[in-house]
Design an enzyme around this catalytic site. Sequence first.
Site: not given
Ligand code: B16
Ligand code: MG
Length: 220
Positions: A9-11, A17, A45, A114-115, A145, A169-170
């Site tokens: 996962d990224l964030d 971030t 998150k 990542s989302a 997810k 994953e966090d």
């Molecule tokens: P964006 P991850 C997610 O990243 C974030 O945790 C979540 O807070 C955010 O809304 C989502 O990505 C979408 O991000 O607005 O940049 O498309 O944890 O899946 O890496």
């Molecule tokens: Mg995350």
Amino acid sequence: MDLQLAIFDLDGVIVDTAKYHYLAWKRLGDELGIEFTEQDNERLKGVSRMRSLDIILELGNQKKTQEEKEALTAKKNSWYVESILQMDASQILPGVLDFLEDLKARSVKIALGSASKNARTILERVQITNYFDAIIDGNLVSKAKPDPEVFLLGATKLGVKPTQTVVFEDAQAGIEAALNAGMYTVGVGDRKILSEAHVVISSFESLNVEELFHALTGQG
Ligand code: B16
Ligand code: MG
């Protein structure tokens, strides 16, 4: 060792971030007259951009049309992008680079799951795009997810079975997604929140691939 693919996962796993997402959502909340705390931010998150806005509107008991919601998420994203464009390699979380090197040295494939639709920009800014054999982000998936789509896509793309894949994953929804995919799971963060994961780590600092994989599969 049996595991052939590590999906990150990224964030919250590679970079923090979440603080930039929070600042941008808070700014939007202020404009809408909706109070939005750091504790509320925990609920966002791993959640998609549109779902995040829905949660904030629910908090403020407000309703918006689809068109208004598109405009609001676009505004939030423009503020968020301003922040991530300031990022550099110093913002990679402790131990992550050494761990990626350790995986490479052992010929374990590496993917991003990542989302975020901004995932590629962030990887570029922190200069780690080259480590990834596959990048699955919010532009490629249609189901959020805990649906396993994002992780299954990564494994399929690299020709690795879910049973030979480990996900880092966090977010609780992310751990559920990986379990739904039939993969091994490593929770990064709070043991209480991530209790469903096979193994929970507090950070990548001093983490050794061989020891971790042994703890997951019982094989060296
Ligand atoms: P964006 P991850 C997610 O990243 C974030 O945790 C979540 O807070 C955010 O809304 C989502 O990505 C979408 O991000 O607005 O940049 O498309 O944890 O899946 O890496
Ligand atoms: Mg995350």
